[in-house]
Write a protein that holds these residues in place. Structure first.
Motif, PDB file in Angstrom:
ATOM      1  N   MET A 201       0.825  -1.215   0.000  1.00 44.50           N
ATOM      2  CA  MET A 201       0.000   0.000   0.000  1.00 44.50           C
ATOM      3  C   MET A 201       0.856   1.261   0.000  1.00 44.50           C
ATOM      4  O   MET A 201       0.516   2.266  -0.588  1.00 44.50           O
ATOM      5  N   ALA A 202       1.976   1.191   0.653  1.00 51.04           N
ATOM      6  CA  ALA A 202       2.808   2.389   0.745  1.00 51.04           C
ATOM      7  C   ALA A 202       3.727   2.481  -0.475  1.00 51.04           C
ATOM      8  O   ALA A 202       3.738   1.589  -1.317  1.00 51.04           O
ATOM      9  N   THR A 203       4.458   3.573  -0.556  1.00 47.63           N
ATOM     10  CA  THR A 203       5.444   3.735  -1.609  1.00 47.63           C
ATOM     11  C   THR A 203       6.802   3.325  -1.057  1.00 47.63           C
ATOM     12  O   THR A 203       7.211   3.800  -0.005  1.00 47.63           O
ATOM     13  N   ARG A 204       7.448   2.416  -1.753  1.00 46.60           N
ATOM     14  CA  ARG A 204       8.743   1.932  -1.243  1.00 46.60           C
ATOM     15  C   ARG A 204       9.846   2.137  -2.264  1.00 46.60           C
ATOM     16  O   ARG A 204       9.675   1.838  -3.435  1.00 46.60           O
ATOM     17  N   LEU A 205      10.957   2.637  -1.780  1.00 46.14           N
ATOM     18  CA  LEU A 205      12.146   2.753  -2.611  1.00 46.14           C
ATOM     19  C   LEU A 205      13.248   1.954  -1.962  1.00 46.14           C
ATOM     20  O   LEU A 205      13.457   2.058  -0.754  1.00 46.14           O
ATOM     21  N   SER A 206      13.929   1.114  -2.739  1.00 49.77           N
ATOM     22  CA  SER A 206      15.085   0.441  -2.151  1.00 49.77           C
ATOM     23  C   SER A 206      16.230   0.396  -3.155  1.00 49.77           C
ATOM     24  O   SER A 206      16.025   0.148  -4.344  1.00 49.77           O
ATOM     25  N   GLY A 207      17.391   0.695  -2.654  1.00 52.77           N
ATOM     26  CA  GLY A 207      18.605   0.687  -3.466  1.00 52.77           C
ATOM     27  C   GLY A 207      18.550   1.658  -4.634  1.00 52.77           C
ATOM     28  O   GLY A 207      19.126   1.399  -5.686  1.00 52.77           O
ATOM     29  N   VAL A 208      17.852   2.782  -4.438  1.00 51.68           N
ATOM     30  CA  VAL A 208      17.712   3.739  -5.544  1.00 51.68           C
ATOM     31  C   VAL A 208      19.008   4.540  -5.708  1.00 51.68           C
ATOM     32  O   VAL A 208      19.533   5.100  -4.748  1.00 51.68           O
ATOM     33  N   ALA A 209      19.526   4.550  -6.914  1.00 48.57           N
ATOM     34  CA  ALA A 209      20.793   5.233  -7.174  1.00 48.57           C
ATOM     35  C   ALA A 209      20.694   6.044  -8.466  1.00 48.57           C
ATOM     36  O   ALA A 209      19.970   5.691  -9.397  1.00 48.57           O
ATOM     37  N   ARG A 210      21.403   7.158  -8.464  1.00 43.89           N
ATOM     38  CA  ARG A 210      21.448   7.989  -9.662  1.00 43.89           C
ATOM     39  C   ARG A 210      22.722   8.804  -9.623  1.00 43.89           C
ATOM     40  O   ARG A 210      23.058   9.400  -8.588  1.00 43.89           O
ATOM     41  N   ALA A 211      23.443   8.783 -10.715  1.00 40.41           N
ATOM     42  CA  ALA A 211      24.658   9.596 -10.805  1.00 40.41           C
ATOM     43  C   ALA A 211      24.587  10.443 -12.073  1.00 40.41           C
ATOM     44  O   ALA A 211      24.018  10.019 -13.077  1.00 40.41           O
ATOM     45  N   PHE A 212      25.107  11.627 -11.977  1.00 42.84           N
ATOM     46  CA  PHE A 212      25.262  12.472 -13.170  1.00 42.84           C
ATOM     47  C   PHE A 212      26.750  12.514 -13.471  1.00 42.84           C
ATOM     48  O   PHE A 212      27.505  13.202 -12.797  1.00 42.84           O
ATOM     49  N   GLY A 213      27.173  11.762 -14.447  1.00 44.64           N
ATOM     50  CA  GLY A 213      28.603  11.641 -14.703  1.00 44.64           C
ATOM     51  C   GLY A 213      29.274  10.971 -13.521  1.00 44.64           C
ATOM     52  O   GLY A 213      28.860   9.893 -13.092  1.00 44.64           O
ATOM     53  N   ASP A 214      30.271  11.632 -12.949  1.00 42.14           N
ATOM     54  CA  ASP A 214      30.984  11.065 -11.807  1.00 42.14           C
ATOM     55  C   ASP A 214      30.289  11.373 -10.490  1.00 42.14           C
ATOM     56  O   ASP A 214      30.589  10.780  -9.462  1.00 42.14           O
ATOM     57  N   ARG A 215      29.382  12.336 -10.537  1.00 41.80           N
ATOM     58  CA  ARG A 215      28.789  12.805  -9.297  1.00 41.80           C
ATOM     59  C   ARG A 215      27.615  11.908  -8.892  1.00 41.80           C
ATOM     60  O   ARG A 215      26.607  11.845  -9.603  1.00 41.80           O
ATOM     61  N   VAL A 216      27.767  11.231  -7.779  1.00 43.41           N
ATOM     62  CA  VAL A 216      26.700  10.371  -7.283  1.00 43.41           C
ATOM     63  C   VAL A 216      25.730  11.238  -6.490  1.00 43.41           C
ATOM     64  O   VAL A 216      26.116  11.899  -5.527  1.00 43.41           O
ATOM     65  N   VAL A 217      24.472  11.270  -6.935  1.00 39.48           N
ATOM     66  CA  VAL A 217      23.489  12.118  -6.258  1.00 39.48           C
ATOM     67  C   VAL A 217      22.617  11.295  -5.319  1.00 39.48           C
ATOM     68  O   VAL A 217      22.347  11.687  -4.189  1.00 39.48           O
ATOM     69  N   LEU A 218      22.180  10.140  -5.793  1.00 33.75           N
ATOM     70  CA  LEU A 218      21.437   9.222  -4.926  1.00 33.75           C
ATOM     71  C   LEU A 218      22.266   7.945  -4.839  1.00 33.75           C
ATOM     72  O   LEU A 218      22.690   7.398  -5.853  1.00 33.75           O
ATOM     73  N   ASP A 219      22.494   7.490  -3.606  1.00 33.12           N
ATOM     74  CA  ASP A 219      23.425   6.385  -3.412  1.00 33.12           C
ATOM     75  C   ASP A 219      22.731   5.291  -2.619  1.00 33.12           C
ATOM     76  O   ASP A 219      22.672   5.345  -1.397  1.00 33.12           O
ATOM     77  N   SER A 220      22.187   4.330  -3.327  1.00 30.97           N
ATOM     78  CA  SER A 220      21.543   3.190  -2.699  1.00 30.97           C
ATOM     79  C   SER A 220      20.586   3.631  -1.586  1.00 30.97           C
ATOM     80  O   SER A 220      20.714   3.255  -0.428  1.00 30.97           O
ATOM     81  N   LEU A 221      19.636   4.441  -1.980  1.00 32.64           N
ATOM     82  CA  LEU A 221      18.724   5.055  -1.014  1.00 32.64           C
ATOM     83  C   LEU A 221      17.509   4.172  -0.734  1.00 32.64           C
ATOM     84  O   LEU A 221      16.925   3.597  -1.654  1.00 32.64           O
ATOM     85  N   ASP A 222      17.177   4.024   0.530  1.00 30.87           N
ATOM     86  CA  ASP A 222      15.965   3.287   0.924  1.00 30.87           C
ATOM     87  C   ASP A 222      14.998   4.243   1.594  1.00 30.87           C
ATOM     88  O   ASP A 222      15.420   5.091   2.385  1.00 30.87           O
ATOM     89  N   LEU A 223      13.740   4.091   1.267  1.00 30.78           N
ATOM     90  CA  LEU A 223      12.745   4.997   1.856  1.00 30.78           C
ATOM     91  C   LEU A 223      11.356   4.396   1.712  1.00 30.78           C
ATOM     92  O   LEU A 223      11.055   3.736   0.718  1.00 30.78           O
ATOM     93  N   GLU A 224      10.529   4.621   2.742  1.00 32.47           N
ATOM     94  CA  GLU A 224       9.129   4.215   2.634  1.00 32.47           C
ATOM     95  C   GLU A 224       8.261   5.431   2.929  1.00 32.47           C
ATOM     96  O   GLU A 224       8.496   6.137   3.906  1.00 32.47           O
ATOM     97  N   LEU A 225       7.312   5.692   2.055  1.00 33.56           N
ATOM     98  CA  LEU A 225       6.367   6.793   2.292  1.00 33.56           C
ATOM     99  C   LEU A 225       5.027   6.160   2.630  1.00 33.56           C
ATOM    100  O   LEU A 225       4.466   5.415   1.830  1.00 33.56           O
ATOM    101  N   ARG A 226       4.542   6.458   3.830  1.00 35.71           N
ATOM    102  CA  ARG A 226       3.315   5.779   4.276  1.00 35.71           C
ATOM    103  C   ARG A 226       2.080   6.511   3.754  1.00 35.71           C
ATOM    104  O   ARG A 226       2.100   7.719   3.536  1.00 35.71           O
ATOM    105  N   ASP A 227       1.020   5.744   3.590  1.00 40.87           N
ATOM    106  CA  ASP A 227      -0.235   6.296   3.064  1.00 40.87           C
ATOM    107  C   ASP A 227      -0.722   7.448   3.934  1.00 40.87           C
ATOM    108  O   ASP A 227      -0.739   7.349   5.153  1.00 40.87           O
ATOM    109  N   GLY A 228      -1.139   8.508   3.269  1.00 43.04           N
ATOM    110  CA  GLY A 228      -1.772   9.609   3.986  1.00 43.04           C
ATOM    111  C   GLY A 228      -0.833  10.449   4.809  1.00 43.04           C
ATOM    112  O   GLY A 228      -1.267  11.356   5.505  1.00 43.04           O
ATOM    113  N   GLU A 229       0.468  10.140   4.759  1.00 47.70           N
ATOM    114  CA  GLU A 229       1.413  10.867   5.591  1.00 47.70           C
ATOM    115  C   GLU A 229       1.990  12.049   4.816  1.00 47.70           C
ATOM    116  O   GLU A 229       2.272  11.946   3.629  1.00 47.70           O
TER     117      GLU A 229
END
Lengths: 273, 231
Positions: free
Chosen positions: B1-29
């Protein structure tokens, strides 16, 4: 051209205390052309300006009435208008269609754009000898020359209009879950419209130019023929009437596009007003 | 039911902006995401909005997502009502109700370029909410507004959230805004969620609330700013 578009509303006289003075100034602007006309008439009447070089304004006016009553002028206008209209429709459709193909996909751009850019470099009036060889001296070469002249400004402007659509709005379309068809219909095409209309005005300008050139080279009907025929008989009055009709038609078609612009770009006018 | 992110990563060239990010967004929060400039707040939001093709990891969003951007991004050649219904099959009545909710019922025929900044941002909220999202992403939507308009829009957002109860992720650089609005404040640093703080204070909240003042100092310290007014 778009700069001119942006500037126009500023020129529009507002309801300010300056209003009456502005009107006087506008009236003053007619004085110098009128003076020139009077000088021209006097120069012709005194023989300073011989009629074989340039006919007197009064003679030209009389000739215009005469040609109209005889039906020569309306017939010539009809023939020339028809050439421009058909050429414009064919060339405009081709230009816009090609711009859509090139603008809406990378593959389309690779297929169409290099050819269009190469052809654009051709001096299209230089194609007249080839056109005569290919199509003879009938209506086709004239219409095709107009079509060719019209297709480039419409292609180039529509293509750059499509590519110039704000990428941020495309992102909005993604977040609103628009389909590709909806994206094109609601975002891309309306976004390209202002630039296409700029192309339309440029296209109409060159359409008349192309027609004049085509009609000078070989024609047995139309305004160009009327002018060429008049040259044989040193009828400078008829030549000037023909030229005036050309410019009046050019102005009229430009006014139609401006009207179209005002309607189609109402959303922008609200911002500028 | 909630929104889950796990191991989310994003780099722009050499610059790592998101590094294996975990997060849960709960409903209605109502979650606020803080971070220094360039910390990847907007990158994370764009990943959730499905606007980033190059992000890696798992993003599991159940239900629909709607976005309100920093600039309202209304389609200038569509009148306000058509902007709200763009891409929707919903009847115009629903869109009109959405406009009424943000106080723009009378402007439904207006061209977007004639709206004020606050009006346009409210329209953008209506366009997002009419889609009945389960996750509402707000990308610094108040940052370009003047201070007075911002206060009104804060209240409006809280009202709309209370009525529709989507999960909200508000990206902001304004610590006070986060404290006034959110149930939960996240601080993004070095590509991960560095702080995850719950705010239990009752709404409406006041800046001077002692609990919030303490939290503000904590958050400012987490953002690498030394809080003012302390000797």
């Amino acid at each position: 051209m778009s700069v001119v578009e942006l500037a126009r509303p500023v020129e529009r006289p507002r309801a300010t205390p300056k209003g009456p003075r502005r009107r006087v100034t506008a009236w003053h602007r007619w004085l110098s052309p009128l003076a020139l006309l009077v000088i021209w008439q006097i120069a012709s009447a005194t023989g300073l300006l011989p009629e074989r070089l340039l006919a007197a304004p009064a003679t030209i006016a009389a000739t215009a009435v005469e040609l109209t009553q005889a039906g020569t002028l309306p017939t010539a206008i009809g023939v020339s208008l028809q050439r421009v209209l058909i050429g414009f429709l064919v060339g405009g459709a081709a230009g816009i269609l090609l711009a859509l193909v090139a603008g809406l996909s990378r593959a389309g751009e690779n297929a169409v754009d290099p050819i269009m850019q190469a052809l654009r470099a051709l001096p299209f009036f230089g194609l007249i000898p080839l056109f005569i060889l290919w199509f003879g001296i009938g209506e086709e070469p004239k219409i095709l020359l107009v079509a060719l002249a019209v297709s480039f400004p419409l292609y180039l402007n529509t293509f750059s209009g499509i590519r110039g659509v704000d990428g941020k709005l495309a992102e909005v379309a993604t977040t609103l879950k628009l389909s590709r068809g909806q994206l094109i219909r609601h975002i891309v095409l309306p976004g390209a419209l202002p630039q296409t209309l700029v192309g339309l005005r440029q296209a109409l300008g060159v359409a008349w130019l192309a027609l004049i050139v085509a009609e000078q080279v070989n024609a047995t009907t139309g305004l160009g023929y009327m002018i060429n025929d008049a040259r044989e008989f040193l009828r400078t009055d008829v030549i000037v009437v023909g030229l005036l009709v050309y410019s009046a038609l050019g102005l009229a078609t430009d006014a139609i596009v401006r009207l179209l612009e005002r309607r189609a770009l109402a959303w922008r006018r609200g911002f500028l007003a | 039911m909630a929104t889950r992110l796990s191991g989310v990563a994003r780099a722009f060239g050499d610059r790592v902006v998101l590094d294996s990010l975990d997060l849960e967004l709960r409903d209605g929060e109502f979650t606020a995401l803080l971070g220094r400039s360039g910390s990847g707040k907007s990158t994370l939001l764009r990943a959730l909005a499905g606007l980033d093709d190059e992000v890696t990891g798992t993003i599991d969003v159940t239900g629909s997502v709607a976005v309100a951007f920093q600039e309202p991004r209304l389609v200038p050649w569509k009148r306000l009502l058509a902007n709200i219904t763009l891409g929707l099959d919903a009847p115009a009545g629903k869109a009109k109700a959405a406009l009424a909710e943000v106080g723009l019922a009378e402007r439904s025929d207006a061209w977007p370029l004639t709206l004020s900044g606050g009006e346009a941002q409210r329209a953008s909220l209506a366009r997002a909410l009419v889609r009945e999202p389960e996750l509402l992403l707000l990308d610094e939507p108040f940052s370009a507004l003047d201070a007075l308009t911002r206060i009104t829009i804060h209240q409006l957002v809280l009202e709309l959230w209370a009525r529709h109860r989507p999960a909200v992720l508000l990206v902001t650089h304004d610590v006070d805004e986060a404290l006034l609005l959110a149930d939960r404040v996240l601080v993004l640093d070095e590509g991960r969620i560095a702080h995850d703080i719950s705010i239990t204070a009752e709404r409406p909240r006041h800046r001077e609330d002692p609990g919030l003042v303490t939290l503000r100092n904590t958050l400012l310290a987490a953002l690498g700013v030394s809080p003012e007014g302390r000797s």
